[in-house]
Design a protein around this motif. Structure first.
Motif, PDB file in Angstrom:
ATOM      1  N   ASN A 122       0.174   4.613  -1.848  1.00  0.00           N
ATOM      2  CA  ASN A 122      -0.266   5.748  -1.143  1.00  0.00           C
ATOM      3  C   ASN A 122       1.002   6.069  -0.289  1.00  0.00           C
ATOM      4  O   ASN A 122       1.011   5.584   0.862  1.00  0.00           O
ATOM      5  N   TYR A 152       0.935  -1.186  -0.031  1.00  0.00           N
ATOM      6  CA  TYR A 152      -0.060   0.257   0.014  1.00  0.00           C
ATOM      7  C   TYR A 152       0.863   1.433  -0.003  1.00  0.00           C
ATOM      8  O   TYR A 152       0.317   2.295  -0.670  1.00  0.00           O
ATOM      9  N   ASP A 191      -3.697   7.746   6.522  1.00  0.00           N
ATOM     10  CA  ASP A 191      -4.983   7.059   6.047  1.00  0.00           C
ATOM     11  C   ASP A 191      -5.781   6.087   6.969  1.00  0.00           C
ATOM     12  O   ASP A 191      -5.573   5.201   7.040  1.00  0.00           O
TER      13      ASP A 191
END
Length: 181
Positions: free
Chosen positions: A19, A15, A25
């Motif tokens: 990102n 991930y 997040d």
């Protein structure tokens, strides 16, 4: 657990490439928390129950007494039947009697607090007020019932008041901290 941690490492590393702001997040970390709890809670519950079983066995070995964690607190139920609802303002005697019976029945049946709240909500027609009364009255019933049972036991010789000494301790409880009686 080890497999979960390895899988989590792969998810996080995969991930990060998608990102770069992964640390902020919230939805990603909320999902990871859900996954972690699904793995860890059964383990923690099992360990807790094993600890309770061991403590119960140790108590029986040391003192020759058995503990029945499933038994209702009869002293708390008695107190509730006689005194619950005494601090609730602007209610009739009939309503106070209904509160007393609801709390006493709840103690004896060992139901979740939500069951008592639902019963009280039918009486007060307010979820918030019912929740507040449920919390206050059950705390009082158990505290007072336990005090009475301890007084009658000839085992407990005294009590000591302890608070967390934080900002949530009320002005009534704060000066009682560490007092014995």
């Amino acid at each position: 657990v080890l497999r979960f941690l390895r899988d989590q490492e792969q998810r996080v590393m995969g991930y990060v490439g998608l990102n770069p702001n992964l640390a902020s997040d919230a939805s990603f970390w909320a999902h990871e928390q859900t996954l972690a709890l699904a793995i860890l809670m059964p383990i923690l519950i099992s360990l807790t129950l094993e600890g309770v079983d061991e403590a119960e066995a140790d108590f029986q070995r040391r003192y020759g007494l058995m503990i029945d964690f499933d038994a209702p607190n009869l002293a708390a139920a008695k107190w509730a039947r006689e005194r619950a609802g005494g601090l609730i303002k602007n209610i009739t005697t009939t309503t106070r009697d209904q509160v007393r019976e609801a709390v006493a029945e709840w103690v004896q049946e060992g139901q979740p607090l939500g069951a008592l709240r639902r019963n009280l909500q039918r009486i007060f027609d307010s979820r918030r007020r019912a929740q507040l009364i449920a919390q206050t009255e059950t705390t009082a019933a158990y505290a007072e019932g336990n005090l009475e049972a301890w007084r009658q036991s000839d085992v407990v010789k005294g009590a000591r008041w302890n608070t967390l000494q934080d900002e949530r301790v009320c002005h009534i409880c704060a000066p009682l901290d560490t007092q014995e009686g």
